[in-house]
Design a protein around this motif. Structure first.
Motif, PDB file in Angstrom:
ATOM      1  N   HIS A 133       0.819  -1.221   0.000  1.00 26.03           N
ATOM      2  CA  HIS A 133       0.000   0.000   0.000  1.00 26.03           C
ATOM      3  C   HIS A 133       0.847   1.263   0.000  1.00 26.03           C
ATOM      4  CE1 HIS A 133       0.614  -0.473   4.411  1.00 26.03           C
ATOM      5  NE2 HIS A 133       0.588   0.846   4.406  1.00 26.03           N
ATOM      6  N   ASP A 136       2.944   3.473  -5.320  1.00 27.42           N
ATOM      7  CA  ASP A 136       1.949   3.887  -6.307  1.00 27.42           C
ATOM      8  C   ASP A 136       1.689   2.721  -7.262  1.00 27.42           C
ATOM      9  OD1 ASP A 136       4.132   3.857  -8.001  1.00 27.42           O
ATOM     10  OD2 ASP A 136       3.837   5.886  -8.757  1.00 27.42           O
ATOM     11  N   HIS A 137       0.691   2.873  -8.119  1.00 29.87           N
ATOM     12  CA  HIS A 137       0.205   1.716  -8.875  1.00 29.87           C
ATOM     13  C   HIS A 137       1.276   1.121  -9.779  1.00 29.87           C
ATOM     14  CE1 HIS A 137      -2.915  -0.878 -10.581  1.00 29.87           C
ATOM     15  NE2 HIS A 137      -2.344  -0.658 -11.750  1.00 29.87           N
ATOM     16  N   ASP A 138       2.009   1.963 -10.497  1.00 28.78           N
ATOM     17  CA  ASP A 138       3.009   1.451 -11.436  1.00 28.78           C
ATOM     18  C   ASP A 138       4.121   0.695 -10.706  1.00 28.78           C
ATOM     19  OD1 ASP A 138       1.597   2.518 -13.508  1.00 28.78           O
ATOM     20  OD2 ASP A 138       2.874   4.287 -13.752  1.00 28.78           O
ATOM     21  N   LYS A 140       3.852  -0.680  -7.719  1.00 26.79           N
ATOM     22  CA  LYS A 140       3.228  -1.877  -7.155  1.00 26.79           C
ATOM     23  C   LYS A 140       3.141  -2.980  -8.208  1.00 26.79           C
ATOM     24  CE  LYS A 140      -0.157  -0.814  -4.566  1.00 26.79           C
ATOM     25  NZ  LYS A 140      -1.519  -0.413  -4.075  1.00 26.79           N
ATOM     26  N   ALA A 141       2.743  -2.606  -9.433  1.00 27.15           N
ATOM     27  CA  ALA A 141       2.656  -3.591 -10.512  1.00 27.15           C
ATOM     28  C   ALA A 141       4.026  -4.182 -10.840  1.00 27.15           C
ATOM     29  CB  ALA A 141       2.050  -2.939 -11.757  1.00 27.15           C
ATOM     30  N   ASN A 171      -6.357   1.579  -0.782  1.00 19.68           N
ATOM     31  CA  ASN A 171      -5.837   0.284  -1.219  1.00 19.68           C
ATOM     32  C   ASN A 171      -7.029  -0.652  -1.380  1.00 19.68           C
ATOM     33  OD1 ASN A 171      -3.305  -1.066  -1.808  1.00 19.68           O
ATOM     34  ND2 ASN A 171      -3.784  -2.425  -0.121  1.00 19.68           N
ATOM     35  N   ASP A 172      -7.396  -0.939  -2.600  1.00 18.28           N
ATOM     36  CA  ASP A 172      -8.573  -1.737  -2.883  1.00 18.28           C
ATOM     37  C   ASP A 172      -8.192  -3.205  -3.046  1.00 18.28           C
ATOM     38  OD1 ASP A 172     -10.574  -2.991  -5.026  1.00 18.28           O
ATOM     39  OD2 ASP A 172     -11.606  -1.385  -3.955  1.00 18.28           O
ATOM     40  N   VAL A 175      -7.800  -4.475  -6.556  1.00 14.17           N
ATOM     41  CA  VAL A 175      -6.603  -4.003  -7.261  1.00 14.17           C
ATOM     42  C   VAL A 175      -5.463  -4.994  -7.086  1.00 14.17           C
ATOM     43  CG1 VAL A 175      -4.799  -2.237  -7.276  1.00 14.17           C
ATOM     44  CG2 VAL A 175      -7.200  -1.561  -7.185  1.00 14.17           C
ATOM     45  N   ILE A 176      -5.249  -5.464  -5.870  1.00 14.23           N
ATOM     46  CA  ILE A 176      -4.167  -6.423  -5.628  1.00 14.23           C
ATOM     47  C   ILE A 176      -4.437  -7.730  -6.366  1.00 14.23           C
ATOM     48  CG2 ILE A 176      -3.001  -7.805  -3.860  1.00 14.23           C
ATOM     49  CD1 ILE A 176      -3.232  -5.465  -1.984  1.00 14.23           C
ATOM     50  N   ASP A 178      -6.161  -8.098  -9.096  1.00 17.11           N
ATOM     51  CA  ASP A 178      -5.944  -7.845 -10.521  1.00 17.11           C
ATOM     52  C   ASP A 178      -4.453  -7.779 -10.848  1.00 17.11           C
ATOM     53  OD1 ASP A 178      -8.642  -7.801 -11.048  1.00 17.11           O
ATOM     54  OD2 ASP A 178      -8.808  -5.611 -11.042  1.00 17.11           O
ATOM     55  N   LEU A 179      -3.662  -7.152  -9.975  1.00 13.79           N
ATOM     56  CA  LEU A 179      -2.217  -7.091 -10.213  1.00 13.79           C
ATOM     57  C   LEU A 179      -1.614  -8.494 -10.238  1.00 13.79           C
ATOM     58  CD1 LEU A 179      -1.181  -4.086  -7.948  1.00 13.79           C
ATOM     59  CD2 LEU A 179      -1.069  -4.163 -10.434  1.00 13.79           C
TER      60      LEU A 179
END
Length: 210
Positions: A133, A136-138, A140-141, A171-172, A175-176, A178-179
């Motif tokens: 968490h 950021d998204h990028d 984290k991916a 932090n959804d 999202v995790i 999906d990643l």
């Protein structure tokens, strides 16, 4: 050591480092272990370890190991496992090394989750506790993709992290998941538990297909 600089995270949170310190701020580090106990993290660590199904000789990596709380419990739960903890925060790693100074099967190394310096398929298990968490998204991916790379086919990643808008970060749970799926994992939500002052945290498993 390969470096990566998630400025979109560290600048927005006001850090002078290119990482988020283990305790959020350097000056809070001496109280970090006490804080995790007040939150109720030890039972969450134990639940995460139980989900990993460790075995003798397992090669285990913890990303974002901080002061070594989870790494220490992994070593105690399965002393024959070969455990590596990695974190970008040198101050936190110094504390972890003091805890684990007599554990010859444990290595602690400075590094970034999104740029792991390990060979493809080097580990049987990867663990992450309350770390994703912060990214950021990028980034984290990239970290999840690196986790997939360093796991052997049939290996698995095990994650516990906050859910919802907590600790100033959204932090959804989906999202995790999906990643994990987008990186090639077979992903599962293994349930939640509630921490004091924080609210729910969720456990995830990502299996790299054999």
């Amino acid at each position: 050591m390969t470096k990566d600089h998630p400025h979109s995270v560290t600048n927005s949170l006001g850090h002078r480092h290119d990482y988020v310190p283990a305790a959020g701020r350097d000056w809070l580090l001496p109280s970090y272990d006490l804080f995790t106990r007040l939150l109720g993290m030890p039972p969450a660590y134990d639940a995460l370890i139980a989900q990993t199904e460790l075995f003798d000789g397992a090669r285990v990596l913890e990303i974002g190991c901080g002061t070594g709380n989870l790494t220490t419990r992994v070593h105690r739960a399965r002393p024959s496992a070969v455990v590596t903890g990695t974190d970008p925060d040198p101050r936190a790693l110094d504390r972890a090394r003091r805890k684990l100074r007599n554990a010859s099967a444990v290595r602690l190394e400075q590094g970034y989750a999104q740029a792991l310096g390990y060979a493809d398929g080097a580990f049987d298990r990867v663990l992450s506790s309350m770390m994703l968490h912060h990214l950021d998204h990028d980034v984290k991916a990239a970290a999840v993709s690196e986790t997939f790379r360093v796991l052997r086919p049939g290996g698995s990643v095990h994650i516990v992290d906050i859910v919802g808008d907590r600790m100033g970060v959204a932090n959804d749970a989906e999202v995790i998941l999906d990643l994990l799926r987008n990186s090639g994992f077979e992903a599962a939500d293994l349930g939640s538990r509630r921490l004091r002052f924080v609210g729910p945290v969720t456990f995830y498993r990502g299996l790299r297909p054999a």
